[in-house]
Motif scaffolding. Structure first.
Motif, PDB file in Angstrom:
ATOM      1  N   ALA A  13      82.100 -93.711 -36.217  1.00 33.33           N
ATOM      2  CA  ALA A  13      81.381 -92.471 -36.537  1.00 33.33           C
ATOM      3  C   ALA A  13      80.980 -91.855 -35.073  1.00 33.33           C
ATOM      4  O   ALA A  13      81.026 -90.592 -34.967  1.00 33.33           O
TER       5      ALA A  13
ATOM      6  N   PRO B 165      74.549 -91.119 -34.125  1.00 35.86           N
ATOM      7  CA  PRO B 165      74.939 -91.447 -35.698  1.00 35.86           C
ATOM      8  C   PRO B 165      75.003 -92.884 -35.818  1.00 35.86           C
ATOM      9  O   PRO B 165      74.446 -93.476 -36.911  1.00 35.86           O
TER      10      PRO B 165
ATOM     11  N   LEU C  43      72.388 -94.597 -38.728  1.00 32.06           N
ATOM     12  CA  LEU C  43      72.968 -95.414 -39.759  1.00 32.06           C
ATOM     13  C   LEU C  43      72.118 -96.746 -39.669  1.00 32.06           C
ATOM     14  O   LEU C  43      71.976 -97.155 -40.732  1.00 32.06           O
TER      15      LEU C  43
ATOM     16  N   ASP D 213      78.983 -98.597 -37.310  1.00 35.61           N
ATOM     17  CA  ASP D 213      79.427 -97.355 -37.529  1.00 35.61           C
ATOM     18  C   ASP D 213      80.879 -97.305 -37.478  1.00 35.61           C
ATOM     19  O   ASP D 213      81.539 -96.438 -37.606  1.00 35.61           O
TER      20      ASP D 213
ATOM     21  N   LEU E 201      81.546 -99.760 -42.633  1.00 35.38           N
ATOM     22  CA  LEU E 201      80.999 -98.497 -43.567  1.00 35.38           C
ATOM     23  C   LEU E 201      81.945 -98.476 -45.146  1.00 35.38           C
ATOM     24  O   LEU E 201      81.276 -98.540 -46.014  1.00 35.38           O
TER      25      LEU E 201
ATOM     26  N   LYS F 272      75.956 -88.802 -45.666  1.00 39.18           N
ATOM     27  CA  LYS F 272      75.375 -88.819 -44.186  1.00 39.18           C
ATOM     28  C   LYS F 272      76.446 -89.441 -43.380  1.00 39.18           C
ATOM     29  O   LYS F 272      76.439 -89.160 -41.998  1.00 39.18           O
ATOM     30  N   HIS F 273      77.064 -90.768 -43.640  1.00 38.72           N
ATOM     31  CA  HIS F 273      77.685 -91.164 -42.765  1.00 38.72           C
ATOM     32  C   HIS F 273      79.259 -91.650 -42.917  1.00 38.72           C
ATOM     33  O   HIS F 273      79.901 -92.038 -42.004  1.00 38.72           O
TER      34      HIS F 273
END
Length: 260
Positions: A150, A162, A166, A186, A191, A216-217
């Motif tokens: 990410a 990011p 997270l 990330d 994820l 968001k992620h």
């Protein structure tokens, strides 16, 4: 009674105490396991070399759902899809998984057609070739053609804001980083694994928590990763993986919008 995957991990590590030490937890925690918990699978795989497919086949080859949680059929399917993507993004598929993928069949819906194309790719590639493809795409000598993080997609650099955001949200969900797992959280595989756990009830959380994690992620960048995978010069097997991932995230985004 311990399952066979956990038994083998303990044996390879040299005992419960040594396995606990390697992944940074207490021995009583391991003693209480009947199988490797979903949130510890990647760490145990990293320190023992035993594939997550062997450690938790329920998560990575069949249903990514908790045994003691009532999960509806839609969420079972979502958990399966995320678990499959997590597996394919974390390492090259072994011959056993390629054989399973080659047997995928579906109807004429876009997602099932994507499964069929993945099955066709799995049936025509060998483990040696797909392992080389995975290395070239995601690892490389220095770096691969794609960086599935990410931070990189959102800032152009690794280990940036990011990732720290997270980590804050994972802490709020009670998800801890294993001490000996050096892969940033990330990473796309991590994820997807987290979303599989949320959808399948292995990680207790509300529907809103799932939506926020996705919005968001995942939504801001992972679709671009899958699109890049579809168009990568070195992609053969991973081209239909990219198409499947991109389409699935589009379905997820629409579903979360409708339920918001």
């Amino acid at each position: 009674m311990r399952d066979s995957g956990l038994d083998r991990a303990i044996q390879v590590a040299g005992g419960q105490a040594e396995l606990a030490r390697r992944i940074g937890i207490s021995q009583p925690s391991v003693s209480n396991w009947n199988r490797v918990p979903a949130e510890r699978v990647i760490a145990v795989e990293a320190v023992t070399g035993i594939s997550r497919l062997e450690l938790r086949p329920d998560l990575y080859s069949e249903l990514a759902v908790a045994d003691d949680v009532d999960v509806d059929d839609v969420d079972v399917g979502r958990a399966q899809e995320y678990a499959l993507l997590a597996t394919l993004l974390s390492r090259a598929p072994p011959d056993t998984l390629l054989a399973q993928l080659a047997r995928l069949r579906g109807d004429a819906t876009p997602l099932e057609l994507a499964h069929t194309r993945l099955a066709q790719a799995a049936s025509t590639i060998t483990p040696v070739v797909v392992e080389r493809e995975y290395f070239d795409l995601f690892l490389g000598l220095g770096r691969g053609e794609l960086l599935p993080y990410a931070s990189f997609y959102l800032t152009g650099f690794l280990n940036e804001r990011p990732l720290s955001r997270l980590r804050q949200d994972l802490a709020a969900l009670g998800i801890e980083r294993a001490e000996n797992n050096f892969e940033p959280e990330d990473h796309a595989a991590t994820l997807c694994e987290i979303m599989a756990g949320l959808a399948g009830g292995c990680i207790p959380a509300s529907r809103d928590a799932q939506r926020l994690m996705f919005e968001k992620h995942i939504a801001p960048w992972m679709g671009r990763l899958f699109a890049d995978m579809e168009n990568a010069a070195g992609a053969n097997f991973y081209r239909p993986v990219g198409a499947l991932g991109r389409l699935f995230l589009e379905i997820e985004a629409e579903a979360f919008t409708l339920t918001n």
